[in-house]
Design a protein around this motif. Structure first.
Motif, PDB file in Angstrom:
ATOM      1  N   CYS A   1       0.869  -1.184   0.000  1.00  0.00           N
ATOM      2  CA  CYS A   1       0.000   0.000   0.000  1.00  0.00           C
ATOM      3  C   CYS A   1       0.905   1.232   0.000  1.00  0.00           C
ATOM      4  N   PRO A   2       0.372   2.411  -0.331  1.00  0.00           N
ATOM      5  CA  PRO A   2       1.235   3.597  -0.471  1.00  0.00           C
ATOM      6  C   PRO A   2       2.042   3.894   0.792  1.00  0.00           C
ATOM      7  N   GLU A   3       1.461   3.692   1.974  1.00  0.00           N
ATOM      8  CA  GLU A   3       2.173   3.977   3.229  1.00  0.00           C
ATOM      9  C   GLU A   3       3.367   3.029   3.396  1.00  0.00           C
ATOM     10  N   THR A   4       3.169   1.756   3.057  1.00  0.00           N
ATOM     11  CA  THR A   4       4.275   0.793   3.122  1.00  0.00           C
ATOM     12  C   THR A   4       5.393   1.210   2.166  1.00  0.00           C
ATOM     13  N   ASP A   5       4.996   1.564   0.953  1.00  0.00           N
ATOM     14  CA  ASP A   5       5.999   1.966  -0.037  1.00  0.00           C
ATOM     15  C   ASP A   5       6.797   3.167   0.463  1.00  0.00           C
ATOM     16  N   LYS A   6       6.094   4.129   1.058  1.00  0.00           N
ATOM     17  CA  LYS A   6       6.750   5.345   1.547  1.00  0.00           C
ATOM     18  C   LYS A   6       7.736   5.003   2.674  1.00  0.00           C
ATOM     19  N   ILE A   7       7.283   4.215   3.633  1.00  0.00           N
ATOM     20  CA  ILE A   7       8.151   3.835   4.756  1.00  0.00           C
ATOM     21  C   ILE A   7       9.413   3.133   4.240  1.00  0.00           C
ATOM     22  N   CYS A   8       9.242   2.246   3.292  1.00  0.00           N
ATOM     23  CA  CYS A   8      10.399   1.506   2.764  1.00  0.00           C
ATOM     24  C   CYS A   8      11.377   2.470   2.107  1.00  0.00           C
ATOM     25  N   GLU A   9      10.845   3.409   1.352  1.00  0.00           N
ATOM     26  CA  GLU A   9      11.709   4.380   0.668  1.00  0.00           C
ATOM     27  C   GLU A   9      12.521   5.191   1.695  1.00  0.00           C
ATOM     28  N   ILE A  10      11.847   5.653   2.745  1.00  0.00           N
ATOM     29  CA  ILE A  10      12.537   6.464   3.762  1.00  0.00           C
ATOM     30  C   ILE A  10      13.599   5.630   4.493  1.00  0.00           C
TER      31      ILE A  10
END
Ligand code: NG1
Ligand code: MG
Length: 516
Positions: A436-445
């Motif tokens: 989900c978008p939140e997971t993707d964002k956390i992984c990127e950070i």
């Protein structure tokens, strides 16, 4: 190996238990005005790699973590036995129900969402086990009445298996309460019986969570195999030269409630991979033989691999788990998926799936779509099967990295293991569509601030993420997540909530009993 029985006061019991046992006892006393007889405990887990492949019987790499569920229990001596359940978390209101006097099972209504249903799942499988080991005692007589007080700190709906922690603790408690002096249960039996427990609330899950929750060992990860038989092997991470391995677990705080989402998410994926296995079998002219409990009683992608090798190779034996053979066979499976399904990436309608299975639409609906209801437009057989086989391959590669490979530098280890975790995330996102978008964002950070491998953990669609981080970088990753994710996405988040959202846990002990 038996499920350990520890003494609450002992010095060598895990620290999390030392602090939490007195709390649950206090809660019990305040609720029931008496002392409990014992505490049963089981932890949550994080899966390092191997997502959505346990229900295809492929091995996974989880570890138990030191958030857990504790159940303080008092065994009652009454003529009309009943169970009273209380929870330290007041969102879960007190429940009470009677136990059938004739020794029959308590009924579970999967159409309602209530926490007591999870208790009943644990109760049910423990009851079956008791009937199996002591038929004379449990066939026609009721189970012992109980007062139970639960206190858990595994976040719910977050992919850390709060449900498995609860169910495994309950099953253990019920076995202990009913067997008294003659109590004994092995880790293997406790895992075997709890693996199917959530099926009673309509989740068609595999066995990873229960295996990890029951079999966890301090400072060890687990390599969990489901075939030829259920086995959890504990092993340590390689000794590094200058650093240590840490896993940072970060919660997206997007809650995925299985009860509501299973028809379009989890249970649908089980249907898709089961249909894929059977379509492949049909295309390559083999018949699937499944041994043991299977999710739709239909054979799975591992069964297809075995059937294919039995028919087309001079090494016809089912795969026994050997890593080199596994890598060779799984690589072949990825090619077959490409060959047989790669020209239908847009997915299969019900009619097309039925045709590919050589059956009528009605038969397909009855066999695949009714036991656990699902909703969909098309079944993405190519994407789901490709994910399962490539993910099973990555688990074997990860096992080699963990146990067999010599590394010149710490960084080489982090890159090798982390790289596999990143590939897993990409596959979960693009092929299995469970990110989900939140997971993707956390992984990127996290990847930008010191993590070498970042991915969702558990079922996905929200929930938690896991990051492979050298211990020396844990603080920088935490700081980046707080400032660039949590404070941006949830501006009103409190320090306490932040504290719960990011967990840095060492591998923890699995299920255990605490004698008081
Ligand atoms: P979560 O959603 O974390 O409990 C689920 C399944 C596992 C496994 C993972 C995906 C249940 C109880 N557990 O875990 O068996 O399939 O998803 O790898 O549904
Ligand atoms: Mg769960």
């Amino acid at each position: 190996m038996s499920v350990p029985e520890l003494k609450a006061g002992d010095k060598n019991i895990p620290t999390s238990l030392q602090t939490r046992c007195p709390e649950v006892i206090k809660g019990f006393e305040a609720t029931y005005g008496a002392k409990p007889d014992f505490v049963a405990r089981s932890p949550g887990r994080v899966n390092l790699i191997g997502e959505h492949i346990d229900y295809a019987d492929f091995s996974v790499l989880p570890l138990a973590i030191d958030v857990d569920m504790l159940c303080a229990v008092k065994v009652l001596d009454e003529k009309n036995p009943s169970i009273t359940l209380s929870n330290d978390d007041k969102r879960f209101a007190q429940r009470k129900f009677d136990l059938p006097l004739d020794g029959s099972f308590v009924t579970i209504d999967p159409s309602v969402s209530d926490w007591s249903n999870y208790f009943k799942c644990g109760l049910h499988v423990a009851h079956e086990f008791l009937k199996e080991i002591a038929p004379a005692k449990f066939s026609n007589a009721p189970l012992a009445g109980l007062q139970v007080y639960c206190k858990g700190n595994v976040p719910t709906g977050s992919g850390l298996s709060s449900s498995a922690a609860f169910i495994c603790a309950v099953a253990l408690a019920v076995i202990k309460a009913n067997m008294g002096e003659s109590y004994h249960v092995s880790k293997k039996d406790l895992t075997r019986i709890t693996v199917v427990a959530e099926h009673y609330v309509g989740v068609n899950n595999g066995g990873m969570d229960q295996a990890a929750s029951v079999c966890g060992e301090e400072d060890h990860a687990l390599y969990v195999e489901f075939k030829p038989e259920l086995k959890a092997t504990a092993f340590k991470f390689p000794e590094l030269k200058n650093d240590d391995v840490s896993f940072v677990i970060a919660n997206t705080l997007v809650v995925s409630n299985k009860f509501e989402t299973a028809p379009t998410n989890y249970n649908l994926r089980v249907v898709e991979v089961t249909a894929a296995a059977n379509v492949l079998a049909n295309k390559f002219g083999v018949v699937l033989k499944h041994v043991g409990a299977s999710n739709l009683n239909k054979g799975n992608l591992r069964d297809f691999m075995n059937a294919y090798y039995a028919r087309y190779h001079n090494t016809p034996e089912p795969w026994d788990g050997d890593v080199t053979t596994g890598i060779e066979r799984l690589t072949k499976m990825v090619e077959l998926v490409e060959e047989a399904l790669g020209n239908k990436k847009e997915g299969f309608t019900v009619e097309e799936t039925a045709a590919a299975l050589n059956c009528s639409k009605e038969e397909f609906t009855k066999d695949y779509l009714t036991t656990y209801p699902v909703r969909f437009q098309v079944l993405k057989l190519y994407q789901r099967a490709r994910h399962v086989y490539t993910e099973a391959l990555r688990v074997l590669e990860a096992l080699k990295v963990m146990t067999g490979t010599k590394f010149d530098s710490d960084e080489d280890f982090f890159k090798a293991f982390g790289g596999l975790m990143n590939q897993s995330q990409a596959s979960c996102d693009k092929l299995y569509e469970c990110s989900c978008p939140e997971t993707d964002k956390i992984c990127e950070i996290a990847l930008g601030s010191g993590s070498y491998g970042s991915r969702l953990t558990g079922a996905g669609w929200g929930g938690c993420t896991v990051h492979l981080v050298p211990s020396s970088s844990v603080e920088s990753v935490k700081k980046a997540l707080i400032n660039d994710f949590y404070k941006v996405k949830y501006p009103n988040i409190t320090d306490a909530e932040l504290n719960d959202a990011i967990i840095v846990s060492k591998p923890a002990l699995g299920s255990c009993l605490c004698e008081l």
